[in-house]
Design an enzyme around this catalytic site. Structure first.
Site, PDB file in Angstrom:
ATOM      1  N   LEU A  36      26.679  22.042 -25.047  1.00  0.00           N
ATOM      2  CA  LEU A  36      26.652  23.474 -25.335  1.00  0.00           C
ATOM      3  C   LEU A  36      25.597  24.104 -24.755  1.00  0.00           C
ATOM      4  O   LEU A  36      24.781  24.807 -25.405  1.00  0.00           O
ATOM      5  CB  LEU A  36      26.953  23.694 -27.019  1.00  0.00           C
ATOM      6  N   ILE A  61      24.953  13.853 -22.937  1.00  0.00           N
ATOM      7  CA  ILE A  61      25.351  12.610 -22.280  1.00  0.00           C
ATOM      8  C   ILE A  61      24.124  11.649 -21.808  1.00  0.00           C
ATOM      9  O   ILE A  61      24.334  10.504 -21.651  1.00  0.00           O
ATOM     10  CB  ILE A  61      26.240  12.696 -21.118  1.00  0.00           C
ATOM     11  N   ALA A  84      28.279  18.195 -16.515  1.00  0.00           N
ATOM     12  CA  ALA A  84      27.283  18.625 -15.516  1.00  0.00           C
ATOM     13  C   ALA A  84      26.649  19.918 -15.229  1.00  0.00           C
ATOM     14  O   ALA A  84      27.177  20.731 -16.175  1.00  0.00           O
ATOM     15  CB  ALA A  84      27.802  18.414 -13.995  1.00  0.00           C
ATOM     16  N   ASP A 127      33.783  18.227  -3.882  1.00  0.00           N
ATOM     17  CA  ASP A 127      33.902  18.231  -2.263  1.00  0.00           C
ATOM     18  C   ASP A 127      32.438  18.470  -1.744  1.00  0.00           C
ATOM     19  O   ASP A 127      32.289  18.068  -0.627  1.00  0.00           O
ATOM     20  CB  ASP A 127      34.872  19.129  -1.612  1.00  0.00           C
ATOM     21  N   GLU A 128      31.668  18.959  -2.385  1.00  0.00           N
ATOM     22  CA  GLU A 128      30.323  19.582  -2.076  1.00  0.00           C
ATOM     23  C   GLU A 128      29.303  18.337  -1.674  1.00  0.00           C
ATOM     24  O   GLU A 128      28.452  18.374  -0.842  1.00  0.00           O
ATOM     25  CB  GLU A 128      29.468  20.193  -2.873  1.00  0.00           C
ATOM     26  N   TYR A 151      22.176  20.451  -6.394  1.00  0.00           N
ATOM     27  CA  TYR A 151      23.408  20.064  -7.058  1.00  0.00           C
ATOM     28  C   TYR A 151      24.158  19.026  -6.283  1.00  0.00           C
ATOM     29  O   TYR A 151      24.514  18.022  -7.024  1.00  0.00           O
ATOM     30  CB  TYR A 151      24.002  21.419  -7.472  1.00  0.00           C
ATOM     31  N   ALA A 153      23.474  16.974  -4.304  1.00  0.00           N
ATOM     32  CA  ALA A 153      22.756  15.610  -3.926  1.00  0.00           C
ATOM     33  C   ALA A 153      22.934  14.897  -5.205  1.00  0.00           C
ATOM     34  O   ALA A 153      23.021  13.559  -5.314  1.00  0.00           O
ATOM     35  CB  ALA A 153      21.195  15.877  -3.532  1.00  0.00           C
ATOM     36  N   PRO A 275      19.839  29.907   0.341  1.00  0.00           N
ATOM     37  CA  PRO A 275      19.137  28.746   1.236  1.00  0.00           C
ATOM     38  C   PRO A 275      20.131  27.822   1.309  1.00  0.00           C
ATOM     39  O   PRO A 275      20.881  27.099   0.473  1.00  0.00           O
ATOM     40  CB  PRO A 275      18.108  28.647   0.618  1.00  0.00           C
TER      41      PRO A 275
HETATM   42  P1  NAD Z   1      30.646  24.189 -16.207  1.00  0.00           P
HETATM   43  O1  NAD Z   1      29.303  24.378 -15.994  1.00  0.00           O
HETATM   44  O2  NAD Z   1      31.589  25.285 -16.534  1.00  0.00           O
HETATM   45  O3  NAD Z   1      30.894  23.232 -17.469  1.00  0.00           O
HETATM   46  C1  NAD Z   1      29.934  22.206 -17.693  1.00  0.00           C
HETATM   47  C2  NAD Z   1      29.920  21.707 -18.933  1.00  0.00           C
HETATM   48  O4  NAD Z   1      29.153  20.372 -19.302  1.00  0.00           O
HETATM   49  C3  NAD Z   1      29.178  22.725 -19.977  1.00  0.00           C
HETATM   50  O5  NAD Z   1      30.191  22.890 -21.151  1.00  0.00           O
HETATM   51  C4  NAD Z   1      28.019  22.113 -20.581  1.00  0.00           C
HETATM   52  O6  NAD Z   1      27.558  22.502 -21.720  1.00  0.00           O
HETATM   53  C5  NAD Z   1      28.246  20.700 -20.442  1.00  0.00           C
HETATM   54  N1  NAD Z   1      27.200  19.918 -20.365  1.00  0.00           N
HETATM   55  C6  NAD Z   1      26.120  20.016 -19.405  1.00  0.00           C
HETATM   56  N2  NAD Z   1      24.977  19.235 -19.357  1.00  0.00           N
HETATM   57  C7  NAD Z   1      25.415  18.252 -20.629  1.00  0.00           C
HETATM   58  C8  NAD Z   1      24.849  17.205 -20.885  1.00  0.00           C
HETATM   59  N3  NAD Z   1      23.745  16.786 -20.745  1.00  0.00           N
HETATM   60  N4  NAD Z   1      25.536  16.502 -21.931  1.00  0.00           N
HETATM   61  C9  NAD Z   1      26.620  17.161 -22.286  1.00  0.00           C
HETATM   62  N5  NAD Z   1      27.439  18.139 -21.927  1.00  0.00           N
HETATM   63  C10 NAD Z   1      26.833  18.928 -20.899  1.00  0.00           C
HETATM   64  O7  NAD Z   1      31.285  23.351 -15.126  1.00  0.00           O
HETATM   65  P2  NAD Z   1      32.512  23.175 -14.560  1.00  0.00           P
HETATM   66  O8  NAD Z   1      32.720  24.237 -13.445  1.00  0.00           O
HETATM   67  O9  NAD Z   1      33.610  23.391 -15.521  1.00  0.00           O
HETATM   68  O10 NAD Z   1      32.585  21.777 -13.719  1.00  0.00           O
HETATM   69  C11 NAD Z   1      33.113  20.481 -14.601  1.00  0.00           C
HETATM   70  C12 NAD Z   1      32.863  19.410 -13.775  1.00  0.00           C
HETATM   71  O11 NAD Z   1      33.750  19.573 -12.497  1.00  0.00           O
HETATM   72  C13 NAD Z   1      31.395  19.224 -13.004  1.00  0.00           C
HETATM   73  O12 NAD Z   1      31.110  17.814 -12.907  1.00  0.00           O
HETATM   74  C14 NAD Z   1      31.276  19.760 -11.773  1.00  0.00           C
HETATM   75  O13 NAD Z   1      30.324  19.125 -11.012  1.00  0.00           O
HETATM   76  C15 NAD Z   1      32.632  19.661 -11.188  1.00  0.00           C
HETATM   77  N6  NAD Z   1      33.531  20.328 -10.427  1.00  0.00           N
HETATM   78  C16 NAD Z   1      33.596  21.869 -10.252  1.00  0.00           C
HETATM   79  C17 NAD Z   1      34.085  22.557  -9.496  1.00  0.00           C
HETATM   80  C18 NAD Z   1      34.253  24.127  -9.717  1.00  0.00           C
HETATM   81  O14 NAD Z   1      34.555  24.485  -8.727  1.00  0.00           O
HETATM   82  N7  NAD Z   1      33.755  24.693 -11.003  1.00  0.00           N
HETATM   83  C19 NAD Z   1      34.880  22.002  -8.506  1.00  0.00           C
HETATM   84  C20 NAD Z   1      34.725  20.680  -8.286  1.00  0.00           C
HETATM   85  C21 NAD Z   1      34.262  19.784  -9.305  1.00  0.00           C
HETATM   86  O1  DAU Z   2      33.372  23.090  -4.084  1.00  0.00           O
HETATM   87  C1  DAU Z   2      33.336  22.887  -5.403  1.00  0.00           C
HETATM   88  C2  DAU Z   2      32.056  23.542  -5.979  1.00  0.00           C
HETATM   89  O2  DAU Z   2      32.373  24.667  -6.321  1.00  0.00           O
HETATM   90  C3  DAU Z   2      31.793  22.798  -7.209  1.00  0.00           C
HETATM   91  O3  DAU Z   2      31.276  21.487  -7.021  1.00  0.00           O
HETATM   92  C4  DAU Z   2      30.588  23.752  -8.017  1.00  0.00           C
HETATM   93  O4  DAU Z   2      30.271  23.270  -9.131  1.00  0.00           O
HETATM   94  C5  DAU Z   2      31.036  25.242  -7.982  1.00  0.00           C
HETATM   95  O5  DAU Z   2      30.078  26.082  -8.545  1.00  0.00           O
HETATM   96  C6  DAU Z   2      31.449  25.638  -6.804  1.00  0.00           C
HETATM   97  O6  DAU Z   2      30.404  25.618  -5.841  1.00  0.00           O
HETATM   98  P1  DAU Z   2      30.024  27.053  -4.638  1.00  0.00           P
HETATM   99  O7  DAU Z   2      28.652  27.299  -4.515  1.00  0.00           O
HETATM  100  O8  DAU Z   2      31.201  26.974  -3.610  1.00  0.00           O
HETATM  101  O9  DAU Z   2      30.504  28.309  -5.822  1.00  0.00           O
HETATM  102  P2  DAU Z   2      30.220  29.889  -6.224  1.00  0.00           P
HETATM  103  O10 DAU Z   2      31.110  30.268  -7.027  1.00  0.00           O
HETATM  104  O11 DAU Z   2      28.706  29.792  -6.616  1.00  0.00           O
HETATM  105  O12 DAU Z   2      30.368  30.363  -4.699  1.00  0.00           O
HETATM  106  C7  DAU Z   2      31.477  30.483  -4.072  1.00  0.00           C
HETATM  107  C8  DAU Z   2      31.113  31.166  -2.636  1.00  0.00           C
HETATM  108  O13 DAU Z   2      30.634  32.615  -2.899  1.00  0.00           O
HETATM  109  C9  DAU Z   2      29.736  30.450  -2.128  1.00  0.00           C
HETATM  110  O14 DAU Z   2      30.073  30.712  -0.723  1.00  0.00           O
HETATM  111  C10 DAU Z   2      28.556  31.332  -2.264  1.00  0.00           C
HETATM  112  C11 DAU Z   2      29.336  32.813  -2.585  1.00  0.00           C
HETATM  113  N1  DAU Z   2      28.816  33.605  -3.576  1.00  0.00           N
HETATM  114  C12 DAU Z   2      28.497  33.298  -4.809  1.00  0.00           C
HETATM  115  C13 DAU Z   2      27.996  34.195  -5.895  1.00  0.00           C
HETATM  116  C14 DAU Z   2      27.882  33.512  -7.175  1.00  0.00           C
HETATM  117  C15 DAU Z   2      28.399  35.065  -3.344  1.00  0.00           C
HETATM  118  O15 DAU Z   2      28.774  35.410  -1.973  1.00  0.00           O
HETATM  119  N2  DAU Z   2      27.895  35.802  -4.157  1.00  0.00           N
HETATM  120  C16 DAU Z   2      27.629  35.523  -5.312  1.00  0.00           C
HETATM  121  O16 DAU Z   2      27.074  36.287  -6.255  1.00  0.00           O
END
Ligand code: NAD
Ligand code: DAU
Length: 337
Positions: A36, A61, A84, A127-128, A151, A153, A275
Protein backbone atom coordinates in the site's frame (compact mmCIF):
# COMPACT_ATOMS: atom_id res chain seq x y z
CA UNK A 1 -7.99 -25.50 -4.40
CA UNK A 2 -4.74 -23.82 -5.57
CA UNK A 3 -3.51 -20.81 -3.67
CA UNK A 4 -1.70 -18.08 -5.58
CA UNK A 5 0.27 -15.24 -4.05
CA UNK A 6 -0.49 -12.14 -6.11
CA UNK A 7 1.81 -9.27 -5.17
CA UNK A 8 0.87 -5.66 -5.87
CA UNK A 9 -2.78 -6.65 -6.01
CA UNK A 10 -4.01 -3.29 -4.71
CA UNK A 11 -2.46 -1.39 -7.62
CA UNK A 12 -3.91 -0.72 -11.05
CA UNK A 13 -3.25 -3.94 -12.96
CA UNK A 14 -3.01 -6.14 -9.86
CA UNK A 15 -6.48 -5.15 -8.63
CA UNK A 16 -8.00 -5.77 -12.05
CA UNK A 17 -6.27 -9.16 -12.09
CA UNK A 18 -7.44 -10.14 -8.60
CA UNK A 19 -11.02 -9.18 -9.51
CA UNK A 20 -10.87 -11.20 -12.73
CA UNK A 21 -9.53 -14.29 -10.95
CA UNK A 22 -12.12 -14.11 -8.17
CA UNK A 23 -14.96 -13.67 -10.64
CA UNK A 24 -13.89 -16.13 -13.32
CA UNK A 25 -11.78 -18.82 -11.61
CA UNK A 26 -13.59 -19.98 -8.51
CA UNK A 27 -11.16 -22.83 -7.81
CA UNK A 28 -8.34 -20.37 -7.02
CA UNK A 29 -7.62 -18.73 -3.69
CA UNK A 30 -5.78 -15.40 -3.94
CA UNK A 31 -3.46 -14.16 -1.23
CA UNK A 32 -2.90 -10.51 -2.14
CA UNK A 33 0.30 -9.03 -0.71
CA UNK A 34 0.66 -5.29 -1.13
CA UNK A 35 2.66 -2.65 0.71
CA UNK A 36 0.00 0.00 0.00
CA UNK A 37 2.43 2.60 -1.27
CA UNK A 38 0.98 5.81 -2.72
CA UNK A 39 -0.12 3.64 -5.69
CA UNK A 40 -1.78 0.89 -3.69
CA UNK A 41 -5.39 1.53 -2.81
CA UNK A 42 -7.82 -0.82 -1.11
CA UNK A 43 -10.68 1.15 -2.66
CA UNK A 44 -9.61 -0.55 -5.92
CA UNK A 45 -10.87 -3.79 -4.38
CA UNK A 46 -13.82 -2.53 -2.38
CA UNK A 47 -16.14 -5.03 -4.10
CA UNK A 48 -13.76 -8.00 -3.52
CA UNK A 49 -12.47 -7.45 -0.01
CA UNK A 50 -14.83 -9.91 1.62
CA UNK A 51 -14.76 -12.51 -1.12
CA UNK A 52 -14.20 -15.94 0.51
CA UNK A 53 -11.29 -16.72 -1.85
CA UNK A 54 -9.48 -13.41 -1.21
CA UNK A 55 -7.03 -12.79 1.62
CA UNK A 56 -5.37 -9.37 1.76
CA UNK A 57 -2.04 -8.94 3.58
CA UNK A 58 -0.35 -5.57 3.95
CA UNK A 59 3.40 -6.07 3.57
CA UNK A 60 6.59 -5.47 1.62
CA UNK A 61 7.92 -8.02 -0.89
CA UNK A 62 11.44 -7.16 0.36
CA UNK A 63 10.57 -8.52 3.83
CA UNK A 64 11.74 -12.15 3.53
CA UNK A 65 10.61 -13.43 6.97
CA UNK A 66 7.11 -12.02 6.47
CA UNK A 67 6.83 -13.43 2.92
CA UNK A 68 8.03 -16.84 4.17
CA UNK A 69 5.50 -16.74 6.95
CA UNK A 70 2.55 -16.08 4.66
CA UNK A 71 3.78 -18.63 2.13
CA UNK A 72 3.82 -21.25 4.92
CA UNK A 73 0.61 -20.10 6.54
CA UNK A 74 -1.45 -20.14 3.36
CA UNK A 75 0.45 -22.96 1.60
CA UNK A 76 1.13 -20.91 -1.50
CA UNK A 77 1.47 -22.91 -4.72
CA UNK A 78 2.63 -20.15 -7.08
CA UNK A 79 3.58 -16.46 -7.20
CA UNK A 80 2.46 -13.85 -9.72
CA UNK A 81 4.56 -10.76 -9.11
CA UNK A 82 2.89 -7.48 -10.08
CA UNK A 83 4.38 -5.47 -7.19
CA UNK A 84 6.63 -2.69 -8.42
CA UNK A 85 7.39 0.95 -8.45
CA UNK A 86 5.90 1.60 -11.86
CA UNK A 87 6.16 5.25 -12.89
CA UNK A 88 9.00 6.31 -15.19
CA UNK A 89 8.89 10.00 -14.16
CA UNK A 90 9.26 9.12 -10.47
CA UNK A 91 12.22 6.85 -11.29
CA UNK A 92 13.97 9.81 -12.87
CA UNK A 93 13.62 11.76 -9.61
CA UNK A 94 14.13 9.03 -6.99
CA UNK A 95 15.53 5.79 -8.46
CA UNK A 96 16.53 4.13 -5.15
CA UNK A 97 13.13 2.71 -4.26
CA UNK A 98 12.85 1.24 -7.77
CA UNK A 99 16.03 -0.74 -7.16
CA UNK A 100 14.74 -1.90 -3.79
CA UNK A 101 11.27 -3.06 -4.76
CA UNK A 102 11.75 -4.03 -8.38
CA UNK A 103 15.09 -5.84 -8.00
CA UNK A 104 15.60 -6.73 -4.34
CA UNK A 105 11.89 -7.45 -3.85
CA UNK A 106 11.84 -9.77 -6.86
CA UNK A 107 14.99 -11.52 -5.59
CA UNK A 108 13.31 -12.07 -2.20
CA UNK A 109 10.28 -13.69 -3.85
CA UNK A 110 12.46 -15.80 -6.15
CA UNK A 111 14.44 -17.26 -3.25
CA UNK A 112 11.27 -18.25 -1.45
CA UNK A 113 9.62 -19.66 -4.59
CA UNK A 114 12.71 -21.80 -5.17
CA UNK A 115 13.04 -22.94 -1.57
CA UNK A 116 9.37 -23.96 -1.49
CA UNK A 117 9.61 -25.65 -4.90
CA UNK A 118 6.63 -23.66 -6.15
CA UNK A 119 4.87 -24.84 -9.25
CA UNK A 120 5.29 -21.47 -11.01
CA UNK A 121 6.71 -17.96 -10.69
CA UNK A 122 5.24 -15.42 -13.11
CA UNK A 123 7.12 -12.13 -13.37
CA UNK A 124 5.09 -9.21 -14.72
CA UNK A 125 7.62 -7.25 -16.73
CA UNK A 126 7.23 -4.56 -19.35
CA UNK A 127 7.99 -3.82 -22.99
CA UNK A 128 10.12 -0.91 -21.73
CA UNK A 129 12.97 -3.36 -21.10
CA UNK A 130 13.52 -3.38 -24.87
CA UNK A 131 14.17 0.38 -25.05
CA UNK A 132 12.81 2.51 -27.86
CA UNK A 133 11.89 1.78 -31.48
CA UNK A 134 12.48 3.87 -34.60
CA UNK A 135 9.59 4.54 -36.97
CA UNK A 136 9.29 0.88 -38.04
CA UNK A 137 9.28 -2.59 -36.53
CA UNK A 138 7.96 -4.12 -33.32
CA UNK A 139 9.48 -5.65 -30.20
CA UNK A 140 9.61 -9.44 -30.32
CA UNK A 141 10.72 -11.72 -27.48
CA UNK A 142 14.13 -11.89 -29.23
CA UNK A 143 14.71 -8.12 -29.20
CA UNK A 144 17.82 -7.36 -27.08
CA UNK A 145 17.15 -5.64 -23.78
CA UNK A 146 18.12 -1.97 -23.83
CA UNK A 147 16.33 -0.21 -20.97
CA UNK A 148 16.54 3.58 -20.96
CA UNK A 149 15.11 4.76 -17.61
CA UNK A 150 15.89 3.74 -14.03
CA UNK A 151 12.42 2.14 -13.98
CA UNK A 152 13.00 0.01 -17.06
CA UNK A 153 16.57 -0.78 -15.98
CA UNK A 154 15.24 -2.12 -12.67
CA UNK A 155 12.62 -4.22 -14.47
CA UNK A 156 15.23 -5.60 -16.89
CA UNK A 157 17.49 -6.51 -13.95
CA UNK A 158 14.58 -8.36 -12.33
CA UNK A 159 13.93 -10.25 -15.59
CA UNK A 160 17.55 -11.33 -15.67
CA UNK A 161 17.35 -12.57 -12.08
CA UNK A 162 14.22 -14.57 -12.86
CA UNK A 163 15.94 -16.12 -15.88
CA UNK A 164 19.03 -16.93 -13.81
CA UNK A 165 16.96 -18.73 -11.16
CA UNK A 166 15.44 -20.82 -13.93
CA UNK A 167 18.77 -21.51 -15.59
CA UNK A 168 20.78 -22.25 -12.44
CA UNK A 169 18.26 -24.03 -10.26
CA UNK A 170 15.36 -25.00 -12.48
CA UNK A 171 12.79 -22.55 -11.09
CA UNK A 172 9.65 -22.89 -13.20
CA UNK A 173 9.12 -19.32 -14.35
CA UNK A 174 7.49 -17.18 -17.01
CA UNK A 175 8.03 -13.54 -17.85
CA UNK A 176 5.39 -11.36 -19.48
CA UNK A 177 6.26 -8.08 -21.21
CA UNK A 178 3.22 -5.96 -21.86
CA UNK A 179 2.75 -2.60 -23.54
CA UNK A 180 0.94 0.40 -22.00
CA UNK A 181 -2.23 -0.50 -20.11
CA UNK A 182 -5.27 1.70 -19.61
CA UNK A 183 -8.64 1.21 -17.95
CA UNK A 184 -10.36 1.40 -14.54
CA UNK A 185 -8.40 2.12 -11.33
CA UNK A 186 -5.25 3.55 -12.95
CA UNK A 187 -3.47 6.05 -10.70
CA UNK A 188 -3.71 9.54 -12.24
CA UNK A 189 0.05 10.00 -12.55
CA UNK A 190 -0.10 7.95 -15.77
CA UNK A 191 -0.99 9.78 -18.94
CA UNK A 192 -4.56 8.68 -19.66
CA UNK A 193 -6.12 9.17 -16.19
CA UNK A 194 -4.04 12.31 -15.63
CA UNK A 195 -5.38 13.85 -18.83
CA UNK A 196 -8.96 12.78 -18.02
CA UNK A 197 -8.72 14.31 -14.56
CA UNK A 198 -7.24 17.58 -15.82
CA UNK A 199 -9.80 17.85 -18.60
CA UNK A 200 -12.65 17.25 -16.15
CA UNK A 201 -11.28 20.11 -14.03
CA UNK A 202 -10.58 22.42 -17.02
CA UNK A 203 -6.86 22.34 -16.16
CA UNK A 204 -4.06 22.38 -18.80
CA UNK A 205 -3.19 18.98 -20.29
CA UNK A 206 0.64 18.70 -20.10
CA UNK A 207 1.91 16.99 -23.26
CA UNK A 208 5.62 16.15 -23.11
CA UNK A 209 7.81 17.41 -25.99
CA UNK A 210 6.14 17.41 -29.39
CA UNK A 211 3.47 14.86 -28.37
CA UNK A 212 4.44 12.57 -31.24
CA UNK A 213 5.76 9.75 -29.07
CA UNK A 214 3.96 6.48 -29.75
CA UNK A 215 2.57 4.00 -27.23
CA UNK A 216 0.83 0.68 -28.03
CA UNK A 217 -2.27 0.65 -25.79
CA UNK A 218 -3.89 -2.43 -24.25
CA UNK A 219 -7.07 -2.47 -22.17
CA UNK A 220 -6.15 -3.72 -18.71
CA UNK A 221 -8.62 -6.62 -18.70
CA UNK A 222 -6.92 -8.00 -21.81
CA UNK A 223 -3.56 -7.87 -20.06
CA UNK A 224 -5.11 -9.80 -17.16
CA UNK A 225 -6.46 -12.57 -19.40
CA UNK A 226 -3.04 -12.86 -21.04
CA UNK A 227 -1.28 -13.22 -17.67
CA UNK A 228 -3.82 -15.85 -16.68
CA UNK A 229 -3.23 -17.80 -19.90
CA UNK A 230 0.52 -17.68 -19.34
CA UNK A 231 0.09 -18.86 -15.74
CA UNK A 232 -2.18 -21.76 -16.71
CA UNK A 233 -0.90 -22.84 -20.11
CA UNK A 234 2.68 -21.69 -20.78
CA UNK A 235 5.70 -23.94 -20.76
CA UNK A 236 8.11 -23.06 -17.92
CA UNK A 237 10.98 -20.83 -19.00
CA UNK A 238 9.04 -19.00 -21.71
CA UNK A 239 8.71 -15.25 -22.16
CA UNK A 240 5.67 -13.64 -23.76
CA UNK A 241 5.13 -10.18 -25.21
CA UNK A 242 1.58 -8.86 -24.78
CA UNK A 243 0.10 -5.99 -26.74
CA UNK A 244 -3.06 -4.79 -28.38
CA UNK A 245 -1.80 -3.60 -31.77
CA UNK A 246 -3.09 -0.12 -30.96
CA UNK A 247 -0.23 2.27 -31.68
CA UNK A 248 -1.17 5.90 -31.08
CA UNK A 249 0.62 9.24 -30.87
CA UNK A 250 0.18 10.76 -27.42
CA UNK A 251 -1.32 13.86 -28.96
CA UNK A 252 -4.03 11.84 -30.70
CA UNK A 253 -4.95 10.14 -27.43
CA UNK A 254 -5.17 13.50 -25.67
CA UNK A 255 -7.32 14.95 -28.46
CA UNK A 256 -9.64 11.94 -28.28
CA UNK A 257 -10.08 12.39 -24.51
CA UNK A 258 -10.92 16.08 -24.96
CA UNK A 259 -13.40 15.31 -27.70
CA UNK A 260 -15.13 12.61 -25.59
CA UNK A 261 -15.45 15.03 -22.70
CA UNK A 262 -16.56 17.95 -24.89
CA UNK A 263 -13.56 20.05 -23.83
CA UNK A 264 -11.55 22.43 -26.05
CA UNK A 265 -8.15 21.56 -27.56
CA UNK A 266 -6.89 24.87 -26.19
CA UNK A 267 -6.38 22.98 -22.90
CA UNK A 268 -3.40 21.17 -24.49
CA UNK A 269 -0.12 22.62 -23.17
CA UNK A 270 3.27 21.48 -24.44
CA UNK A 271 5.74 21.08 -21.59
CA UNK A 272 9.42 20.18 -21.28
CA UNK A 273 10.07 16.63 -22.40
CA UNK A 274 10.84 13.70 -20.07
CA UNK A 275 14.64 13.09 -20.01
CA UNK A 276 15.56 10.14 -22.24
CA UNK A 277 11.91 9.81 -23.35
CA UNK A 278 11.42 6.61 -25.39
CA UNK A 279 10.04 7.60 -28.78
CA UNK A 280 8.02 4.59 -29.80
CA UNK A 281 6.84 1.25 -28.43
CA UNK A 282 5.08 -1.42 -30.48
CA UNK A 283 4.57 -5.04 -29.53
CA UNK A 284 4.56 -8.15 -31.65
CA UNK A 285 2.15 -10.46 -29.78
CA UNK A 286 2.15 -13.24 -32.34
CA UNK A 287 3.86 -15.74 -29.99
CA UNK A 288 1.22 -15.59 -27.23
CA UNK A 289 -1.54 -15.53 -29.83
CA UNK A 290 -0.33 -18.67 -31.55
CA UNK A 291 1.05 -20.63 -28.56
CA UNK A 292 -1.70 -19.87 -26.06
CA UNK A 293 -4.58 -18.79 -28.27
CA UNK A 294 -4.84 -15.42 -26.47
CA UNK A 295 -6.29 -12.40 -28.16
CA UNK A 296 -7.36 -8.96 -26.93
CA UNK A 297 -11.09 -8.38 -26.64
CA UNK A 298 -11.16 -4.61 -27.21
CA UNK A 299 -9.73 -2.19 -29.72
CA UNK A 300 -8.59 1.20 -28.48
CA UNK A 301 -11.59 3.27 -29.59
CA UNK A 302 -14.01 1.07 -27.63
CA UNK A 303 -11.65 0.70 -24.68
CA UNK A 304 -11.04 4.41 -24.29
CA UNK A 305 -14.79 5.19 -24.36
CA UNK A 306 -15.35 2.59 -21.64
CA UNK A 307 -12.43 3.97 -19.65
CA UNK A 308 -13.55 7.60 -19.81
CA UNK A 309 -17.05 6.54 -18.80
CA UNK A 310 -15.58 4.61 -15.84
CA UNK A 311 -13.77 7.73 -14.57
CA UNK A 312 -16.96 9.76 -15.03
CA UNK A 313 -18.86 7.18 -13.01
CA UNK A 314 -16.18 7.01 -10.30
CA UNK A 315 -15.48 10.66 -9.60
CA UNK A 316 -15.35 9.95 -5.86
CA UNK A 317 -12.53 7.44 -6.37
CA UNK A 318 -10.61 9.97 -8.46
CA UNK A 319 -11.27 12.94 -6.19
CA UNK A 320 -10.17 10.97 -3.16
CA UNK A 321 -6.78 10.33 -4.76
CA UNK A 322 -6.17 13.76 -6.22
CA UNK A 323 -7.14 15.57 -3.04
CA UNK A 324 -4.30 14.08 -0.97
CA UNK A 325 -0.51 13.84 -1.42
CA UNK A 326 -1.14 13.96 -5.15
CA UNK A 327 -1.40 17.77 -5.04
CA UNK A 328 2.20 17.96 -3.81
CA UNK A 329 3.34 15.44 -6.42
CA UNK A 330 1.67 17.39 -9.20
CA UNK A 331 3.23 20.67 -8.09
CA UNK A 332 6.73 19.13 -7.92
CA UNK A 333 6.50 17.45 -11.32
CA UNK A 334 4.59 20.02 -13.36
CA UNK A 335 5.08 23.55 -12.03
CA UNK A 336 7.98 25.27 -13.81
CA UNK A 337 8.07 22.51 -16.39
P1 NAD B 1 0.87 0.39 -9.82
O1 NAD B 1 1.94 1.37 -9.46
O2 NAD B 1 -0.50 0.86 -10.08
O3 NAD B 1 0.76 -0.71 -8.66
C1 NAD B 1 1.88 -1.25 -8.02
C2 NAD B 1 1.41 -1.92 -6.75
O4 NAD B 1 2.54 -2.52 -6.12
C3 NAD B 1 0.80 -0.95 -5.73
O5 NAD B 1 -0.40 -1.50 -5.20
C4 NAD B 1 1.86 -0.84 -4.65
O6 NAD B 1 1.35 -0.58 -3.37
C5 NAD B 1 2.52 -2.21 -4.73
N1 NAD B 1 3.90 -2.21 -4.23
C6 NAD B 1 4.88 -1.32 -4.54
N2 NAD B 1 6.00 -1.64 -3.85
C7 NAD B 1 5.72 -2.76 -3.13
C8 NAD B 1 6.47 -3.57 -2.24
N3 NAD B 1 7.76 -3.28 -1.97
N4 NAD B 1 5.88 -4.64 -1.69
C9 NAD B 1 4.58 -4.93 -1.95
N5 NAD B 1 3.81 -4.19 -2.77
C10 NAD B 1 4.37 -3.11 -3.35
O7 NAD B 1 1.47 -0.42 -11.05
P2 NAD B 1 0.71 -1.09 -12.29
O8 NAD B 1 0.61 -0.10 -13.37
O9 NAD B 1 -0.48 -1.79 -11.80
O10 NAD B 1 1.83 -2.16 -12.72
C11 NAD B 1 1.84 -3.47 -12.17
C12 NAD B 1 2.97 -4.25 -12.79
O11 NAD B 1 2.83 -4.30 -14.20
C13 NAD B 1 4.34 -3.63 -12.54
O12 NAD B 1 5.25 -4.67 -12.31
C14 NAD B 1 4.67 -2.92 -13.85
O13 NAD B 1 6.06 -2.86 -14.05
C15 NAD B 1 4.00 -3.81 -14.85
N6 NAD B 1 3.52 -3.19 -16.11
C16 NAD B 1 2.74 -2.07 -16.07
C17 NAD B 1 2.24 -1.55 -17.27
C18 NAD B 1 1.36 -0.33 -17.29
O14 NAD B 1 1.04 0.16 -18.37
N7 NAD B 1 0.90 0.18 -16.17
C19 NAD B 1 2.57 -2.17 -18.47
C20 NAD B 1 3.40 -3.30 -18.47
C21 NAD B 1 3.85 -3.80 -17.27
O1 DAU C 1 5.05 0.34 -21.79
C1 DAU C 1 4.72 -0.16 -20.53
C2 DAU C 1 4.91 0.91 -19.48
O2 DAU C 1 3.89 1.88 -19.69
C3 DAU C 1 4.86 0.38 -18.07
O3 DAU C 1 5.94 -0.50 -17.87
C4 DAU C 1 4.93 1.51 -17.05
O4 DAU C 1 4.76 1.00 -15.74
C5 DAU C 1 3.81 2.49 -17.34
O5 DAU C 1 3.91 3.59 -16.47
C6 DAU C 1 3.88 2.97 -18.79
O6 DAU C 1 5.03 3.81 -19.03
P1 DAU C 1 4.96 5.16 -19.90
O7 DAU C 1 6.07 6.03 -19.48
O8 DAU C 1 4.80 4.86 -21.33
O9 DAU C 1 3.53 5.71 -19.37
P2 DAU C 1 3.02 7.16 -18.96
O10 DAU C 1 1.55 7.05 -18.76
O11 DAU C 1 3.84 7.77 -17.89
O12 DAU C 1 3.27 7.98 -20.30
C7 DAU C 1 2.68 7.61 -21.53
C8 DAU C 1 3.17 8.61 -22.58
O13 DAU C 1 2.61 9.89 -22.29
C9 DAU C 1 4.67 8.81 -22.58
O14 DAU C 1 5.12 9.01 -23.90
C10 DAU C 1 4.87 10.10 -21.78
C11 DAU C 1 3.61 10.88 -22.09
N1 DAU C 1 3.12 11.78 -21.02
C12 DAU C 1 2.95 11.25 -19.77
C13 DAU C 1 2.50 12.03 -18.74
C14 DAU C 1 2.33 11.47 -17.36
C15 DAU C 1 2.80 13.10 -21.29
O15 DAU C 1 2.95 13.58 -22.43
N2 DAU C 1 2.35 13.88 -20.25
C16 DAU C 1 2.20 13.41 -18.98
O16 DAU C 1 1.80 14.20 -18.08
Amino acid sequence: MRTVLVTGGAGFIGSNFVRMVLQEHRDIRVVNLDKLTYAGNLENLADCRNHPNHIFVKGDICDAPMVSEIVNKYQIDAIINFAAESHVDRSLVEPGVFIETNIYGTLTLLKIALEKKMERFVQISTDEVYGSLGPDGKFTEMTPLSPNSPYSASKAAADMLVRAFGHSWGLRYNITRCSNNYGPYQFPEKMIPLMINNALNDKPLPVYGDGLHVRDWLYVYDHCTAVWDVFIKAQPGTIYNIGGNNEKHNLDVVRLILSHLGKPESLITYVKDRPGHDRRYAIDSSKIMSDLNWKPSLQFEEGISKTIQWYLDHKDWLNHIVSGQYQEYYKTMYSNR
